[in-house]
Design a protein around this motif. Structure first.
Motif, PDB file in Angstrom:
ATOM      1  N   LEU A  86     -17.610  -2.683   9.561  1.00  0.00           N
ATOM      2  CA  LEU A  86     -16.453  -3.385   9.005  1.00  0.00           C
ATOM      3  C   LEU A  86     -16.179  -2.931   7.580  1.00  0.00           C
ATOM      4  N   CYS A  87     -17.248  -2.753   6.784  1.00  0.00           N
ATOM      5  CA  CYS A  87     -17.079  -2.303   5.400  1.00  0.00           C
ATOM      6  C   CYS A  87     -16.396  -0.934   5.342  1.00  0.00           C
ATOM      7  N   VAL A  88     -16.832  -0.011   6.201  1.00  0.00           N
ATOM      8  CA  VAL A  88     -16.257   1.334   6.201  1.00  0.00           C
ATOM      9  C   VAL A  88     -14.781   1.288   6.581  1.00  0.00           C
ATOM     10  N   TYR A  89     -14.453   0.530   7.634  1.00  0.00           N
ATOM     11  CA  TYR A  89     -13.056   0.451   8.079  1.00  0.00           C
ATOM     12  C   TYR A  89     -12.171  -0.207   7.027  1.00  0.00           C
ATOM     13  N   VAL A  90     -12.637  -1.314   6.461  1.00  0.00           N
ATOM     14  CA  VAL A  90     -11.828  -2.022   5.466  1.00  0.00           C
ATOM     15  C   VAL A  90     -11.655  -1.179   4.211  1.00  0.00           C
ATOM     16  N   THR A  91     -12.711  -0.507   3.779  1.00  0.00           N
ATOM     17  CA  THR A  91     -12.633   0.329   2.583  1.00  0.00           C
ATOM     18  C   THR A  91     -11.695   1.515   2.804  1.00  0.00           C
ATOM     19  N   CYS A  92     -11.801   2.149   3.967  1.00  0.00           N
ATOM     20  CA  CYS A  92     -10.890   3.262   4.287  1.00  0.00           C
ATOM     21  C   CYS A  92      -9.436   2.787   4.324  1.00  0.00           C
ATOM     22  N   ALA A  93      -9.216   1.610   4.937  1.00  0.00           N
ATOM     23  CA  ALA A  93      -7.858   1.056   4.992  1.00  0.00           C
ATOM     24  C   ALA A  93      -7.352   0.737   3.590  1.00  0.00           C
ATOM     25  N   GLY A  94      -8.229   0.169   2.745  1.00  0.00           N
ATOM     26  CA  GLY A  94      -7.830  -0.130   1.376  1.00  0.00           C
ATOM     27  C   GLY A  94      -7.497   1.124   0.595  1.00  0.00           C
ATOM     28  N   PHE A  95      -8.281   2.171   0.801  1.00  0.00           N
ATOM     29  CA  PHE A  95      -8.017   3.438   0.118  1.00  0.00           C
ATOM     30  C   PHE A  95      -6.651   4.000   0.533  1.00  0.00           C
ATOM     31  N   VAL A  96      -6.369   3.931   1.827  1.00  0.00           N
ATOM     32  CA  VAL A  96      -5.104   4.467   2.321  1.00  0.00           C
ATOM     33  C   VAL A  96      -3.921   3.677   1.778  1.00  0.00           C
ATOM     34  N   PHE A  97      -3.968   2.358   1.936  1.00  0.00           N
ATOM     35  CA  PHE A  97      -2.792   1.553   1.600  1.00  0.00           C
ATOM     36  C   PHE A  97      -2.632   1.307   0.104  1.00  0.00           C
ATOM     37  N   VAL A  98      -3.736   1.304  -0.640  1.00  0.00           N
ATOM     38  CA  VAL A  98      -3.622   1.067  -2.083  1.00  0.00           C
ATOM     39  C   VAL A  98      -3.536   2.393  -2.844  1.00  0.00           C
ATOM     40  N   VAL A  99      -4.591   3.206  -2.737  1.00  0.00           N
ATOM     41  CA  VAL A  99      -4.631   4.447  -3.522  1.00  0.00           C
ATOM     42  C   VAL A  99      -3.557   5.433  -3.059  1.00  0.00           C
ATOM     43  N   LEU A 100      -3.582   5.773  -1.765  1.00  0.00           N
ATOM     44  CA  LEU A 100      -2.590   6.741  -1.272  1.00  0.00           C
ATOM     45  C   LEU A 100      -1.181   6.142  -1.293  1.00  0.00           C
ATOM     46  N   GLY A 101      -1.090   4.816  -1.149  1.00  0.00           N
ATOM     47  CA  GLY A 101       0.222   4.158  -1.252  1.00  0.00           C
ATOM     48  C   GLY A 101       0.823   4.335  -2.626  1.00  0.00           C
ATOM     49  N   ILE A 102      -0.005   4.185  -3.671  1.00  0.00           N
ATOM     50  CA  ILE A 102       0.462   4.391  -5.049  1.00  0.00           C
ATOM     51  C   ILE A 102       0.840   5.851  -5.272  1.00  0.00           C
ATOM     52  N   VAL A 103       0.013   6.757  -4.753  1.00  0.00           N
ATOM     53  CA  VAL A 103       0.291   8.194  -4.905  1.00  0.00           C
ATOM     54  C   VAL A 103       1.640   8.555  -4.278  1.00  0.00           C
ATOM     55  N   MET A 104       1.904   8.035  -3.079  1.00  0.00           N
ATOM     56  CA  MET A 104       3.192   8.312  -2.425  1.00  0.00           C
ATOM     57  C   MET A 104       4.349   7.662  -3.179  1.00  0.00           C
ATOM     58  N   ARG A 105       4.130   6.472  -3.693  1.00  0.00           N
ATOM     59  CA  ARG A 105       5.186   5.786  -4.447  1.00  0.00           C
ATOM     60  C   ARG A 105       5.555   6.576  -5.696  1.00  0.00           C
ATOM     61  N   LEU A 106       4.560   7.197  -6.333  1.00  0.00           N
ATOM     62  CA  LEU A 106       4.834   8.021  -7.510  1.00  0.00           C
ATOM     63  C   LEU A 106       5.690   9.235  -7.166  1.00  0.00           C
ATOM     64  N   GLN A 107       5.667   9.632  -5.892  1.00  0.00           N
ATOM     65  CA  GLN A 107       6.519  10.744  -5.440  1.00  0.00           C
ATOM     66  C   GLN A 107       7.880  10.251  -4.955  1.00  0.00           C
ATOM     67  N   GLY A 108       8.092   8.931  -5.026  1.00  0.00           N
ATOM     68  CA  GLY A 108       9.367   8.356  -4.601  1.00  0.00           C
ATOM     69  C   GLY A 108       9.486   8.203  -3.099  1.00  0.00           C
ATOM     70  N   LEU A 109       8.360   8.167  -2.384  1.00  0.00           N
ATOM     71  CA  LEU A 109       8.377   8.058  -0.927  1.00  0.00           C
ATOM     72  C   LEU A 109       7.525   6.873  -0.481  1.00  0.00           C
ATOM     73  N   SER A 110       7.762   6.420   0.740  1.00  0.00           N
ATOM     74  CA  SER A 110       7.063   5.258   1.278  1.00  0.00           C
ATOM     75  C   SER A 110       5.887   5.689   2.152  1.00  0.00           C
ATOM     76  N   LEU A 111       4.707   5.152   1.854  1.00  0.00           N
ATOM     77  CA  LEU A 111       3.539   5.454   2.684  1.00  0.00           C
ATOM     78  C   LEU A 111       3.712   4.891   4.082  1.00  0.00           C
ATOM     79  N   TRP A 112       4.246   3.669   4.197  1.00  0.00           N
ATOM     80  CA  TRP A 112       4.433   3.042   5.506  1.00  0.00           C
ATOM     81  C   TRP A 112       5.295   3.913   6.409  1.00  0.00           C
ATOM     82  N   LYS A 113       6.363   4.441   5.852  1.00  0.00           N
ATOM     83  CA  LYS A 113       7.251   5.291   6.650  1.00  0.00           C
ATOM     84  C   LYS A 113       6.567   6.620   6.998  1.00  0.00           C
ATOM     85  N   PHE A 114       5.725   7.108   6.083  1.00  0.00           N
ATOM     86  CA  PHE A 114       4.985   8.334   6.359  1.00  0.00           C
ATOM     87  C   PHE A 114       3.993   8.123   7.500  1.00  0.00           C
ATOM     88  N   LEU A 115       3.338   6.954   7.499  1.00  0.00           N
ATOM     89  CA  LEU A 115       2.393   6.648   8.580  1.00  0.00           C
ATOM     90  C   LEU A 115       3.124   6.545   9.918  1.00  0.00           C
TER      91      LEU A 115
END
Length: 440
Positions: A240-269
Protein backbone atom coordinates in the motif's frame (compact mmCIF):
# COMPACT_ATOMS: atom_id res chain seq x y z
CA UNK A 1 -40.41 2.44 -52.84
CA UNK A 2 -39.97 0.46 -49.57
CA UNK A 3 -42.67 0.78 -46.90
CA UNK A 4 -42.42 3.73 -44.52
CA UNK A 5 -41.85 1.42 -41.55
CA UNK A 6 -38.78 -0.07 -43.21
CA UNK A 7 -37.38 3.37 -43.98
CA UNK A 8 -37.90 4.51 -40.37
CA UNK A 9 -36.23 1.35 -39.04
CA UNK A 10 -33.23 2.01 -41.26
CA UNK A 11 -32.71 5.38 -39.56
CA UNK A 12 -32.70 3.92 -36.05
CA UNK A 13 -29.28 3.51 -34.44
CA UNK A 14 -27.92 0.01 -34.25
CA UNK A 15 -28.28 -0.86 -30.57
CA UNK A 16 -27.02 -4.41 -30.83
CA UNK A 17 -23.90 -4.94 -28.71
CA UNK A 18 -20.67 -5.10 -30.66
CA UNK A 19 -18.56 -8.26 -30.41
CA UNK A 20 -15.57 -8.00 -28.06
CA UNK A 21 -13.07 -7.63 -30.90
CA UNK A 22 -14.79 -4.38 -31.95
CA UNK A 23 -14.15 -2.78 -28.54
CA UNK A 24 -11.36 -0.23 -28.15
CA UNK A 25 -7.94 -1.48 -27.13
CA UNK A 26 -8.47 0.21 -23.76
CA UNK A 27 -11.64 -1.80 -23.09
CA UNK A 28 -10.19 -5.07 -24.39
CA UNK A 29 -7.11 -4.86 -22.14
CA UNK A 30 -9.24 -3.87 -19.13
CA UNK A 31 -11.56 -6.85 -19.61
CA UNK A 32 -8.55 -9.14 -20.13
CA UNK A 33 -6.89 -7.99 -16.88
CA UNK A 34 -10.05 -8.68 -14.86
CA UNK A 35 -10.61 -12.05 -16.57
CA UNK A 36 -6.99 -13.10 -16.08
CA UNK A 37 -7.10 -12.16 -12.40
CA UNK A 38 -10.26 -14.22 -11.88
CA UNK A 39 -8.74 -17.25 -13.61
CA UNK A 40 -5.58 -17.01 -11.50
CA UNK A 41 -7.64 -16.71 -8.32
CA UNK A 42 -10.14 -19.48 -9.03
CA UNK A 43 -7.78 -21.86 -10.87
CA UNK A 44 -4.19 -21.06 -9.80
CA UNK A 45 -2.70 -23.95 -11.81
CA UNK A 46 -4.39 -22.71 -14.97
CA UNK A 47 -3.23 -19.16 -14.21
CA UNK A 48 0.40 -20.23 -13.86
CA UNK A 49 0.16 -22.14 -17.14
CA UNK A 50 -0.83 -18.88 -18.89
CA UNK A 51 2.64 -17.36 -18.35
CA UNK A 52 3.80 -17.89 -21.98
CA UNK A 53 1.01 -15.61 -23.25
CA UNK A 54 2.39 -12.59 -21.40
CA UNK A 55 6.07 -13.41 -21.78
CA UNK A 56 5.67 -14.21 -25.47
CA UNK A 57 4.03 -10.86 -26.16
CA UNK A 58 6.76 -8.95 -24.31
CA UNK A 59 9.40 -10.79 -26.33
CA UNK A 60 7.59 -9.88 -29.56
CA UNK A 61 7.55 -6.21 -28.57
CA UNK A 62 11.18 -6.25 -27.42
CA UNK A 63 12.06 -7.79 -30.78
CA UNK A 64 10.88 -4.56 -32.43
CA UNK A 65 12.22 -2.01 -29.91
CA UNK A 66 15.79 -2.02 -31.26
CA UNK A 67 14.86 -1.41 -34.93
CA UNK A 68 12.27 1.24 -33.97
CA UNK A 69 14.66 3.20 -31.75
CA UNK A 70 17.42 2.94 -34.35
CA UNK A 71 15.32 4.15 -37.27
CA UNK A 72 13.61 6.88 -35.22
CA UNK A 73 16.87 8.33 -33.89
CA UNK A 74 18.83 7.97 -37.14
CA UNK A 75 16.13 9.61 -39.27
CA UNK A 76 15.67 12.36 -36.69
CA UNK A 77 19.35 13.27 -36.30
CA UNK A 78 20.12 12.63 -39.98
CA UNK A 79 17.61 15.26 -41.06
CA UNK A 80 18.30 17.64 -38.15
CA UNK A 81 21.32 19.45 -39.54
CA UNK A 82 22.27 20.95 -36.13
CA UNK A 83 24.48 18.47 -34.28
CA UNK A 84 24.95 20.82 -31.33
CA UNK A 85 21.27 20.39 -30.57
CA UNK A 86 21.75 16.66 -30.02
CA UNK A 87 24.29 17.27 -27.26
CA UNK A 88 22.20 20.06 -25.76
CA UNK A 89 19.07 17.89 -25.63
CA UNK A 90 21.00 14.99 -24.10
CA UNK A 91 22.50 17.20 -21.37
CA UNK A 92 19.17 18.78 -20.47
CA UNK A 93 17.49 15.38 -20.37
CA UNK A 94 20.15 13.90 -18.08
CA UNK A 95 19.94 16.89 -15.69
CA UNK A 96 16.16 16.53 -15.53
CA UNK A 97 16.42 12.76 -14.99
CA UNK A 98 18.89 13.18 -12.12
CA UNK A 99 16.75 15.82 -10.41
CA UNK A 100 13.52 13.83 -10.59
CA UNK A 101 14.98 10.44 -9.63
CA UNK A 102 16.79 12.01 -6.65
CA UNK A 103 13.52 13.59 -5.54
CA UNK A 104 11.78 10.21 -5.92
CA UNK A 105 14.46 8.52 -3.77
CA UNK A 106 14.06 11.17 -1.06
CA UNK A 107 10.25 10.92 -1.09
CA UNK A 108 10.41 7.13 -0.74
CA UNK A 109 12.86 7.46 2.15
CA UNK A 110 10.65 9.97 3.98
CA UNK A 111 7.43 7.97 3.53
CA UNK A 112 8.90 4.64 4.72
CA UNK A 113 10.29 6.34 7.83
CA UNK A 114 6.96 7.97 8.64
CA UNK A 115 4.68 4.97 7.97
CA UNK A 116 7.13 2.27 9.16
CA UNK A 117 5.50 -0.69 7.31
CA UNK A 118 8.21 -3.12 8.46
CA UNK A 119 7.87 -2.60 12.19
CA UNK A 120 6.42 -5.56 14.09
CA UNK A 121 7.48 -8.28 11.61
CA UNK A 122 10.61 -9.27 13.63
CA UNK A 123 12.11 -11.49 10.92
CA UNK A 124 15.28 -13.35 11.90
CA UNK A 125 17.83 -12.97 9.05
CA UNK A 126 19.49 -16.26 9.97
CA UNK A 127 16.21 -18.13 9.49
CA UNK A 128 15.43 -16.74 6.02
CA UNK A 129 15.90 -18.93 2.94
CA UNK A 130 18.34 -17.10 0.67
CA UNK A 131 18.47 -19.75 -2.07
CA UNK A 132 16.06 -17.75 -4.26
CA UNK A 133 18.38 -14.73 -4.08
CA UNK A 134 21.50 -16.44 -5.45
CA UNK A 135 20.86 -15.40 -9.04
CA UNK A 136 20.33 -11.76 -8.09
CA UNK A 137 23.33 -11.70 -5.75
CA UNK A 138 25.61 -13.15 -8.43
CA UNK A 139 24.68 -10.37 -10.86
CA UNK A 140 24.92 -7.74 -8.11
CA UNK A 141 28.52 -8.70 -7.37
CA UNK A 142 29.43 -7.84 -10.96
CA UNK A 143 27.53 -4.56 -10.89
CA UNK A 144 29.83 -1.53 -10.99
CA UNK A 145 29.99 1.86 -12.67
CA UNK A 146 32.74 0.65 -15.00
CA UNK A 147 30.74 -2.45 -16.00
CA UNK A 148 27.68 -0.31 -16.65
CA UNK A 149 29.60 2.11 -18.87
CA UNK A 150 31.30 -0.72 -20.76
CA UNK A 151 27.93 -2.41 -21.27
CA UNK A 152 26.76 0.63 -23.25
CA UNK A 153 29.33 -0.16 -25.94
CA UNK A 154 28.36 -3.19 -28.07
CA UNK A 155 30.99 -5.70 -29.18
CA UNK A 156 30.04 -5.14 -32.82
CA UNK A 157 27.68 -2.85 -34.70
CA UNK A 158 25.08 -5.59 -35.11
CA UNK A 159 25.55 -6.95 -31.60
CA UNK A 160 23.58 -3.96 -30.26
CA UNK A 161 20.47 -5.36 -31.96
CA UNK A 162 21.20 -8.96 -31.02
CA UNK A 163 21.59 -8.20 -27.30
CA UNK A 164 18.48 -6.02 -27.18
CA UNK A 165 20.13 -3.43 -24.89
CA UNK A 166 18.38 -0.08 -25.36
CA UNK A 167 21.45 2.04 -24.54
CA UNK A 168 23.62 0.10 -27.00
CA UNK A 169 21.09 0.61 -29.79
CA UNK A 170 20.83 4.29 -28.85
CA UNK A 171 24.61 4.74 -29.02
CA UNK A 172 24.82 3.10 -32.45
CA UNK A 173 21.85 5.15 -33.68
CA UNK A 174 23.34 8.46 -32.49
CA UNK A 175 26.66 7.70 -34.18
CA UNK A 176 24.95 6.67 -37.43
CA UNK A 177 22.59 9.64 -37.43
CA UNK A 178 25.47 12.02 -36.77
CA UNK A 179 27.45 10.56 -39.67
CA UNK A 180 24.45 10.93 -42.00
CA UNK A 181 23.94 14.51 -40.90
CA UNK A 182 27.59 15.29 -41.70
CA UNK A 183 27.17 13.74 -45.17
CA UNK A 184 24.70 16.46 -46.15
CA UNK A 185 22.92 15.88 -49.46
CA UNK A 186 24.75 12.63 -50.06
CA UNK A 187 23.01 11.14 -47.03
CA UNK A 188 19.48 12.30 -47.87
CA UNK A 189 18.65 9.13 -49.79
CA UNK A 190 19.71 6.95 -46.87
CA UNK A 191 17.72 9.10 -44.42
CA UNK A 192 14.59 8.66 -46.56
CA UNK A 193 15.18 4.91 -46.66
CA UNK A 194 15.51 4.82 -42.87
CA UNK A 195 12.27 6.83 -42.49
CA UNK A 196 10.45 4.31 -44.70
CA UNK A 197 11.87 1.47 -42.59
CA UNK A 198 10.62 3.25 -39.46
CA UNK A 199 7.09 3.38 -40.92
CA UNK A 200 7.34 -0.34 -41.71
CA UNK A 201 8.35 -1.22 -38.14
CA UNK A 202 5.57 0.97 -36.71
CA UNK A 203 3.00 -0.85 -38.83
CA UNK A 204 4.42 -4.15 -37.59
CA UNK A 205 3.97 -2.96 -34.01
CA UNK A 206 0.38 -2.04 -34.88
CA UNK A 207 -0.21 -5.64 -35.93
CA UNK A 208 1.40 -7.06 -32.77
CA UNK A 209 -0.61 -4.77 -30.51
CA UNK A 210 -3.75 -6.67 -31.45
CA UNK A 211 -2.37 -9.41 -29.19
CA UNK A 212 -2.17 -7.08 -26.17
CA UNK A 213 -5.44 -8.26 -24.55
CA UNK A 214 -4.33 -11.89 -24.76
CA UNK A 215 -0.97 -10.95 -23.23
CA UNK A 216 -2.61 -9.00 -20.39
CA UNK A 217 -4.92 -11.95 -19.70
CA UNK A 218 -2.02 -14.40 -19.50
CA UNK A 219 0.28 -12.14 -17.46
CA UNK A 220 -2.35 -11.27 -14.87
CA UNK A 221 -3.49 -14.88 -14.64
CA UNK A 222 0.10 -15.98 -13.98
CA UNK A 223 0.72 -13.29 -11.35
CA UNK A 224 -2.38 -14.09 -9.30
CA UNK A 225 -2.04 -17.86 -9.82
CA UNK A 226 1.66 -17.96 -8.91
CA UNK A 227 1.77 -15.63 -5.93
CA UNK A 228 -1.88 -15.53 -4.85
CA UNK A 229 -3.64 -12.92 -2.77
CA UNK A 230 -2.17 -14.42 0.42
CA UNK A 231 1.25 -12.90 -0.22
CA UNK A 232 -0.39 -9.51 -0.70
CA UNK A 233 -2.23 -9.75 2.63
CA UNK A 234 0.96 -10.61 4.55
CA UNK A 235 2.86 -7.55 3.35
CA UNK A 236 -0.10 -5.31 2.56
CA UNK A 237 1.44 -2.39 4.48
CA UNK A 238 4.49 -2.14 2.21
CA UNK A 239 2.45 -2.77 -0.93
CA UNK A 240 0.00 0.00 0.00
CA UNK A 241 2.85 2.40 0.84
CA UNK A 242 4.51 1.84 -2.54
CA UNK A 243 1.26 2.32 -4.49
CA UNK A 244 0.18 5.41 -2.55
CA UNK A 245 3.65 6.98 -2.75
CA UNK A 246 3.89 6.32 -6.50
CA UNK A 247 0.40 7.79 -6.99
CA UNK A 248 1.34 10.83 -4.90
CA UNK A 249 4.51 11.33 -6.92
CA UNK A 250 2.57 11.18 -10.18
CA UNK A 251 -0.32 13.44 -9.23
CA UNK A 252 1.60 15.95 -7.11
CA UNK A 253 5.16 16.13 -8.43
CA UNK A 254 4.54 15.28 -12.09
CA UNK A 255 1.25 17.21 -11.93
CA UNK A 256 3.14 20.36 -10.93
CA UNK A 257 5.77 19.73 -13.62
CA UNK A 258 3.08 19.44 -16.31
CA UNK A 259 1.26 22.51 -14.99
CA UNK A 260 4.49 24.51 -15.33
CA UNK A 261 4.44 23.55 -19.02
CA UNK A 262 0.86 24.82 -19.31
CA UNK A 263 -0.62 21.33 -19.77
CA UNK A 264 -2.92 19.10 -17.73
CA UNK A 265 -1.58 15.87 -16.23
CA UNK A 266 -5.10 14.41 -16.01
CA UNK A 267 -5.63 14.91 -19.72
CA UNK A 268 -2.18 13.47 -20.44
CA UNK A 269 -3.03 10.35 -18.43
CA UNK A 270 -6.23 9.99 -20.44
CA UNK A 271 -4.19 10.39 -23.62
CA UNK A 272 -1.86 7.50 -22.70
CA UNK A 273 -4.45 5.39 -20.88
CA UNK A 274 -4.10 2.43 -23.26
CA UNK A 275 -0.35 2.32 -22.62
CA UNK A 276 -0.93 2.54 -18.85
CA UNK A 277 -3.33 -0.41 -18.97
CA UNK A 278 -0.92 -2.37 -21.14
CA UNK A 279 1.84 -1.84 -18.58
CA UNK A 280 -0.55 -2.78 -15.77
CA UNK A 281 -1.40 -6.03 -17.51
CA UNK A 282 2.15 -7.02 -18.48
CA UNK A 283 4.14 -5.44 -15.58
CA UNK A 284 6.61 -4.17 -18.20
CA UNK A 285 6.98 -0.54 -19.25
CA UNK A 286 8.97 -1.66 -22.30
CA UNK A 287 5.81 -3.17 -23.79
CA UNK A 288 4.47 0.38 -24.27
CA UNK A 289 7.69 2.01 -25.56
CA UNK A 290 6.94 1.79 -29.32
CA UNK A 291 3.45 3.27 -28.86
CA UNK A 292 4.78 5.99 -26.56
CA UNK A 293 7.29 7.05 -29.24
CA UNK A 294 4.42 7.54 -31.67
CA UNK A 295 2.06 9.13 -29.16
CA UNK A 296 4.57 11.76 -27.99
CA UNK A 297 5.31 12.68 -31.60
CA UNK A 298 1.60 12.99 -32.42
CA UNK A 299 1.18 15.15 -29.35
CA UNK A 300 3.46 17.76 -30.87
CA UNK A 301 6.95 16.82 -29.62
CA UNK A 302 9.70 16.91 -32.23
CA UNK A 303 10.42 13.42 -33.55
CA UNK A 304 14.20 13.57 -33.17
CA UNK A 305 13.87 14.75 -29.56
CA UNK A 306 11.37 12.01 -28.70
CA UNK A 307 13.72 9.41 -30.14
CA UNK A 308 16.56 10.65 -27.92
CA UNK A 309 14.82 11.42 -24.63
CA UNK A 310 12.31 8.58 -24.29
CA UNK A 311 14.67 5.58 -24.76
CA UNK A 312 17.30 7.25 -22.55
CA UNK A 313 14.65 7.77 -19.87
CA UNK A 314 13.95 4.05 -19.84
CA UNK A 315 17.44 3.63 -18.37
CA UNK A 316 18.01 6.83 -16.41
CA UNK A 317 14.58 8.19 -15.45
CA UNK A 318 13.04 5.41 -13.36
CA UNK A 319 10.98 7.41 -10.85
CA UNK A 320 8.84 4.47 -9.73
CA UNK A 321 11.86 2.21 -9.30
CA UNK A 322 13.63 4.91 -7.25
CA UNK A 323 10.67 5.17 -4.87
CA UNK A 324 10.59 1.39 -4.51
CA UNK A 325 14.32 1.06 -3.85
CA UNK A 326 14.48 3.33 -0.80
CA UNK A 327 11.21 2.01 0.61
CA UNK A 328 12.21 -1.63 0.15
CA UNK A 329 15.70 -1.17 1.63
CA UNK A 330 14.43 0.56 4.77
CA UNK A 331 11.53 -1.91 5.01
CA UNK A 332 14.01 -4.80 5.17
CA UNK A 333 15.89 -2.99 7.94
CA UNK A 334 12.66 -2.42 9.89
CA UNK A 335 11.43 -5.99 9.38
CA UNK A 336 14.73 -7.50 10.57
CA UNK A 337 14.99 -5.07 13.53
CA UNK A 338 18.16 -3.52 12.08
CA UNK A 339 18.58 0.06 13.35
CA UNK A 340 19.52 2.67 10.76
CA UNK A 341 20.78 6.06 11.91
CA UNK A 342 20.13 9.25 9.98
CA UNK A 343 23.72 9.23 8.70
CA UNK A 344 23.37 5.60 7.57
CA UNK A 345 20.17 6.44 5.69
CA UNK A 346 21.95 9.31 3.96
CA UNK A 347 24.63 6.79 3.00
CA UNK A 348 21.89 4.51 1.65
CA UNK A 349 20.57 7.41 -0.42
CA UNK A 350 24.03 8.15 -1.80
CA UNK A 351 24.64 4.53 -2.80
CA UNK A 352 21.24 4.28 -4.47
CA UNK A 353 21.98 7.40 -6.53
CA UNK A 354 24.70 5.30 -8.20
CA UNK A 355 23.32 1.76 -8.16
CA UNK A 356 19.87 2.79 -9.42
CA UNK A 357 21.56 3.80 -12.69
CA UNK A 358 23.98 0.87 -12.77
CA UNK A 359 21.25 -1.78 -12.96
CA UNK A 360 19.31 -0.06 -15.72
CA UNK A 361 19.81 -2.79 -18.30
CA UNK A 362 20.03 -5.82 -15.99
CA UNK A 363 17.30 -8.44 -15.85
CA UNK A 364 15.59 -8.32 -12.44
CA UNK A 365 17.03 -4.84 -11.98
CA UNK A 366 15.06 -4.06 -8.81
CA UNK A 367 16.39 -7.00 -6.82
CA UNK A 368 19.86 -6.71 -8.34
CA UNK A 369 20.07 -3.05 -7.33
CA UNK A 370 18.78 -3.75 -3.83
CA UNK A 371 21.21 -6.63 -3.38
CA UNK A 372 24.14 -4.51 -4.56
CA UNK A 373 23.09 -1.60 -2.33
CA UNK A 374 22.62 -3.65 0.84
CA UNK A 375 25.90 -5.46 0.20
CA UNK A 376 27.68 -2.13 -0.18
CA UNK A 377 26.18 -0.76 3.04
CA UNK A 378 26.94 -3.86 5.09
CA UNK A 379 24.41 -2.93 7.79
CA UNK A 380 21.12 -4.32 6.44
CA UNK A 381 21.07 -8.13 5.91
CA UNK A 382 20.77 -9.03 2.22
CA UNK A 383 18.84 -12.15 3.24
CA UNK A 384 15.95 -9.88 4.21
CA UNK A 385 15.16 -9.44 0.52
CA UNK A 386 13.46 -12.84 0.59
CA UNK A 387 10.59 -11.10 2.41
CA UNK A 388 9.86 -9.17 -0.79
CA UNK A 389 9.86 -12.05 -3.28
CA UNK A 390 6.17 -12.84 -2.85
CA UNK A 391 4.90 -9.32 -3.59
CA UNK A 392 7.61 -7.93 -5.87
CA UNK A 393 5.57 -8.79 -8.96
CA UNK A 394 2.63 -6.78 -7.60
CA UNK A 395 4.84 -3.81 -6.77
CA UNK A 396 6.47 -3.97 -10.20
CA UNK A 397 3.19 -2.79 -11.73
CA UNK A 398 3.26 0.42 -9.67
CA UNK A 399 6.92 0.96 -10.53
CA UNK A 400 6.43 0.35 -14.25
CA UNK A 401 3.40 2.63 -14.56
CA UNK A 402 5.15 5.44 -12.67
CA UNK A 403 8.23 5.01 -14.87
CA UNK A 404 6.06 5.16 -18.00
CA UNK A 405 4.25 8.35 -16.96
CA UNK A 406 7.49 9.94 -15.73
CA UNK A 407 9.22 9.36 -19.05
CA UNK A 408 6.29 10.77 -20.99
CA UNK A 409 6.35 13.93 -18.85
CA UNK A 410 10.15 14.13 -19.29
CA UNK A 411 9.74 14.26 -23.07
CA UNK A 412 7.22 17.09 -22.71
CA UNK A 413 9.52 19.07 -20.39
CA UNK A 414 12.69 18.72 -22.47
CA UNK A 415 10.74 19.47 -25.67
CA UNK A 416 9.31 22.60 -24.02
CA UNK A 417 12.80 23.72 -22.92
CA UNK A 418 14.05 23.25 -26.49
CA UNK A 419 11.06 25.03 -28.08
CA UNK A 420 10.43 21.70 -29.82
CA UNK A 421 6.87 21.31 -28.49
CA UNK A 422 3.85 22.54 -30.41
CA UNK A 423 1.69 23.39 -27.40
CA UNK A 424 -1.41 24.15 -29.44
CA UNK A 425 -1.17 20.74 -31.08
CA UNK A 426 -0.53 19.20 -27.65
CA UNK A 427 -3.66 20.83 -26.19
CA UNK A 428 -5.75 19.66 -29.14
CA UNK A 429 -4.50 16.11 -28.66
CA UNK A 430 -5.11 16.17 -24.90
CA UNK A 431 -8.58 17.68 -25.27
CA UNK A 432 -9.70 15.12 -27.87
CA UNK A 433 -11.39 12.19 -26.06
CA UNK A 434 -10.49 9.86 -28.93
CA UNK A 435 -6.88 11.00 -29.31
CA UNK A 436 -5.68 7.98 -27.29
CA UNK A 437 -6.57 5.73 -30.22
CA UNK A 438 -3.71 5.21 -32.65
CA UNK A 439 -5.08 5.05 -36.19
CA UNK A 440 -3.15 4.02 -39.26
Amino acid sequence: MPPLSNRVDSLKPNLRPKPWWHLSMYAQVLVAIVAGGLVGWIKPDVGVALMPLGDGFIRLIKMMIGPIIFTTVVSGIGSLGDLRKVGRVGLKALLYFEALTTLALVIGLVVVNVIKPGFGIHADPSQLDVAALKGYSAVAQKLSTADFLMNIIPKTYLDAFVSGEILQVLLVAILTGTALSMMGREGEGIVKLVKDACDLFMRTIGMLMRLAPIAAFGAMGFTIGKFGVGSVVKLFGLLLCVYVTCAGFVFVVLGIVMRLQGLSLWKFLRYIREEILLVLGTSSSESALPRMLLKMERMGCEKSLVGLVLPTGYSFNLDGTSIYLTMAAVFVAQATDTPLSFVQQLGLLGVLLLTSKGAAAVTGGGFVTLSATLSALGTVPVSGLTLLLGIDRFMSEARAITNLIGNGVAVVVVASWENALDKERARRALNDPKAHELRD
